[in-house]
Design a protein around this motif. Structure first.
Motif, PDB file in Angstrom:
ATOM      1  N   GLU A   4      27.245  99.942 -26.890  1.00  0.00           N
ATOM      2  CA  GLU A   4      27.543  98.735 -27.646  1.00  0.00           C
ATOM      3  C   GLU A   4      28.449  99.019 -28.832  1.00  0.00           C
ATOM      4  OE1 GLU A   4      23.736  97.184 -28.632  1.00  0.00           O
ATOM      5  OE2 GLU A   4      23.357  96.365 -26.637  1.00  0.00           O
TER       6      GLU A   4
ATOM      7  N   VAL B 299      29.841  94.510 -31.418  1.00  0.00           N
ATOM      8  CA  VAL B 299      28.639  94.553 -32.237  1.00  0.00           C
ATOM      9  C   VAL B 299      28.919  95.132 -33.620  1.00  0.00           C
ATOM     10  CG1 VAL B 299      27.907  96.840 -31.434  1.00  0.00           C
ATOM     11  CG2 VAL B 299      26.198  95.172 -32.172  1.00  0.00           C
TER      12      VAL B 299
ATOM     13  N   ARG C 289      27.603  92.164 -36.266  1.00  0.00           N
ATOM     14  CA  ARG C 289      26.241  92.350 -36.763  1.00  0.00           C
ATOM     15  C   ARG C 289      26.143  92.181 -38.284  1.00  0.00           C
ATOM     16  NH1 ARG C 289      24.811  98.784 -36.877  1.00  0.00           N
ATOM     17  NH2 ARG C 289      26.803  99.547 -37.677  1.00  0.00           N
ATOM     18  N   ARG C 290      27.248  92.057 -38.983  1.00  0.00           N
ATOM     19  CA  ARG C 290      27.215  91.860 -40.423  1.00  0.00           C
ATOM     20  C   ARG C 290      26.846  90.413 -40.744  1.00  0.00           C
ATOM     21  NH1 ARG C 290      29.657  96.499 -42.123  1.00  0.00           N
ATOM     22  NH2 ARG C 290      31.062  97.481 -40.593  1.00  0.00           N
TER      23      ARG C 290
ATOM     24  N   LEU D 193      24.390  88.310 -28.137  1.00  0.00           N
ATOM     25  CA  LEU D 193      24.355  89.118 -29.351  1.00  0.00           C
ATOM     26  C   LEU D 193      22.935  89.288 -29.862  1.00  0.00           C
ATOM     27  CD1 LEU D 193      25.664  90.540 -31.795  1.00  0.00           C
ATOM     28  CD2 LEU D 193      25.898  88.280 -32.843  1.00  0.00           C
TER      29      LEU D 193
ATOM     30  N   SER E 131      20.696  91.635 -27.925  1.00  0.00           N
ATOM     31  CA  SER E 131      20.962  93.070 -27.926  1.00  0.00           C
ATOM     32  C   SER E 131      19.925  93.787 -28.786  1.00  0.00           C
ATOM     33  CB  SER E 131      22.378  93.346 -28.440  1.00  0.00           C
ATOM     34  OG  SER E 131      22.504  92.945 -29.790  1.00  0.00           O
TER      35      SER E 131
ATOM     36  N   TRP F 125      20.540  95.557 -31.587  1.00  0.00           N
ATOM     37  CA  TRP F 125      20.873  95.708 -33.002  1.00  0.00           C
ATOM     38  C   TRP F 125      20.077  94.794 -33.924  1.00  0.00           C
ATOM     39  CZ3 TRP F 125      23.919  99.650 -34.585  1.00  0.00           C
ATOM     40  CH2 TRP F 125      24.646 100.305 -33.601  1.00  0.00           C
ATOM     41  N   PRO F 126      19.800  93.509 -33.584  1.00  0.00           N
ATOM     42  CA  PRO F 126      19.012  92.686 -34.506  1.00  0.00           C
ATOM     43  C   PRO F 126      17.627  93.240 -34.775  1.00  0.00           C
ATOM     44  CG  PRO F 126      20.129  91.307 -32.905  1.00  0.00           C
ATOM     45  CD  PRO F 126      20.298  92.719 -32.446  1.00  0.00           C
TER      46      PRO F 126
ATOM     47  N   ALA G 243      18.098  95.919 -37.271  1.00  0.00           N
ATOM     48  CA  ALA G 243      18.504  95.388 -38.570  1.00  0.00           C
ATOM     49  C   ALA G 243      17.330  94.776 -39.316  1.00  0.00           C
ATOM     50  CB  ALA G 243      19.603  94.345 -38.382  1.00  0.00           C
TER      51      ALA G 243
ATOM     52  N   THR H 227      14.452  89.081 -27.769  1.00  0.00           N
ATOM     53  CA  THR H 227      15.044  90.403 -27.623  1.00  0.00           C
ATOM     54  C   THR H 227      14.158  91.397 -26.906  1.00  0.00           C
ATOM     55  OG1 THR H 227      14.162  91.096 -29.750  1.00  0.00           O
ATOM     56  CG2 THR H 227      16.314  90.057 -29.758  1.00  0.00           C
TER      57      THR H 227
END
Length: 462
Positions: free
Chosen positions: A281, A287, A291-292, A350, A353, A355-356, A359, A374
């Motif tokens: 990714e 991403v 992702r910001r 998104l 994925s 990443w959240p 984060a 997710t």
């Protein structure tokens, strides 16, 4: 001498070449949005070929569409002009959206990331071309406001893709891994005895205590996917430098090994898959840009622009009903609705994925928000490993024609011939749990479960 092309064929081509490009570009965007995520876990050569073809054609068709729109508007200006000129100006913004591409694929191969400067130059040229198309219709363009809104969204989308390629390029990706330069202590402070050394943490250093905390979490009877993702992300951050030729520190390797030896082989197998997912990714999708927090605000603004553009287009076309081609109006609606749907699908991909989850590590509400979105079971990689049949290659070395190698050397194409041979003697095999267990058992036999940093350093020194 002109080719004997029938007049009806020429007329049909002139009438449908632009519309065919718009429709074909929409089809390619929908295909990439829906099937590009499957590339991470599918290694079918037939599927990869079609995905690669769609990836290349998407940029080509979108660029051609902008040129055809400008040409069509020029022809209309030379004639008396029609209300369809406003629709053509509105269409010029959609190729920018399509050049931005879906969030699920920005590059097909690692070499594509190195062409970020070429995409930046293409961004400038295509924006100028689309802006010129809108300029040709001013000041009589009744659709200038929805055209401007979609134009802004297209520039943002194309800019996001260019920045994603830049962040995934070899030099930039490696620069983000290197720690900040340390100039060392000041000589005057050292001489005066006032210097106090402040310990620093390297980006490739894993904290053993944090890893032990994650180990305690994942050693439950029921393994939570959130916990495994939070365990895999520090491993990815520490070892992604290997991808650009950097070597992790001794402390990092020892702490990682001690942690992995405490986990069950099944958990290790899953964690490796999560690490590969993070790497894929970061290199091949948007991403790193999306992702910001600021990017989420921009995404909301872009979605709002789509809705406002649709409303303005609806009321503007309704007032001019009967003065425009019904097919062109329908195609305009279809393009705008498709853009909104694909943007919504990209957002769902998104937040689906990994990443959240990473984060929102440590936030109490993350366990309530993300299990439904997710944390559904899904395959993150194909669980295949490429292998090369070296023995078969050596046994058939005498059977290869000598003249073919001489011809390749004459044409300076020996590298191409070698790559073809690698493909012929390569295949993919499943990375089963038994193979992972065999590798981990060898590591356990070679290294004790608890290793100190000093012993590892001594072994490396020897």
């Amino acid at each position: 001498m002109e080719l004997p092309i029938p007049n009806n064929v020429t007329t049909l081509w002139d009438a449908w070449q632009l519309r065919a490009c718009i429709i074909f570009s929409l089809f390619l965007q929908a295909f990439l949005t829906c099937f590009a995520p499957c590339r991470q876990r599918c290694q079918s050569r037939f599927f990869i070929f079609f995905l690669w073809s769609a990836y290349l054609l998407a940029d080509w068709v979108a660029a051609v569409a902008i040129g055809l729109i400008t040409q069509s508007q020029t022809d209309l200006c030379e004639s008396n002009g029609t209300s369809g000129d406003d629709l053509f100006a509105f269409w010029s913004s959609f190729p920018l959206l399509h050049l931005g591409g879906p969030d699920s694929i920005t590059s097909f191969a690692l070499e594509d990331n190195e062409f970020w400067l070429r995409h930046l130059f293409g961004l400038v040229l295509q924006v100028v071309g689309a802006a010129y198309s809108v300029y040709l219709t001013l000041p009589n363009n009744k659709l200038w406001l929805p055209t401007l809104l979609v134009f802004v969204v297209g520039v943002i989308k194309y800019g996001e893709r260019t920045r994603a390629l830049y962040l995934a390029s070899f030099d930039r990706f490696g620069a983000t891994i290197l720690p900040k330069p340390d100039p060392g202590p000041d000589y005057e402070e050292v001489a005066a005895g006032t210097y106090v050394e402040i310990p620093t943490q390297g980006t490739d250093n894993l904290d053993v205590h944090d890893l032990d905390f994650y180990v305690d979490l994942v050693l439950d009877s029921v393994v939570d996917e959130n916990k495994l993702l939070q365990l895999a992300y520090p491993f990815y951050e520490s070892f992604k430098g290997i991808f650009v030729g950097l070597t992790p520190s001794v402390e990092c390797r020892v702490s990682t090994r001690n942690t992995l030896m405490k986990l069950h082989d099944t958990v290790n197998f899953v964690v490796i898959g999560y690490e590969l997912g993070f790497l894929y990714e970061a290199l091949h999708i948007k991403v790193a840009v999306i992702r910001r927090k600021f990017s989420f605000v921009v995404r909301f603004i872009c979605s709002s622009f789509f809705v406002v553009s649709y409303a303005l287009l609806f009321f503007s076309v309704k007032k001019q009903q009967g003065s425009s081609n019904k097919f062109d109006i329908g195609l305009t609606y279809a393009s705008l609705i498709s853009a909104m749907v694909l943007d919504y699908v990209s957002f769902i991909q998104l937040i689906s994925s990994d990443w959240p989850v990473v984060a929102l590590k440590g936030i109490n509400c993350s366990r309530k928000i993300f299990p439904a979105v997710t944390c559904h079971p899904r395959q993150r990689w194909s669980e295949l490993m490429s292998q090369y049949y070296l023995i078969s290659y050596c046994l058939k070395d005498d059977e290869r024609p000598v003249w073919l190698y001489k011809l390749a050397d004459l044409l300076h194409a020996r590298e191409i011939l070698n790559k073809i041979q690698i493909l012929l003697f390569s295949s993919s095999v499943n990375v089963t749990l038994e193979k992972v267990t065999l590798i981990l058992d060898c590591l356990r036999e070679k290294f004790p479960t608890e290793l100190s940093v000093n012993s590892e350093a001594r072994s490396i020194h020897r």
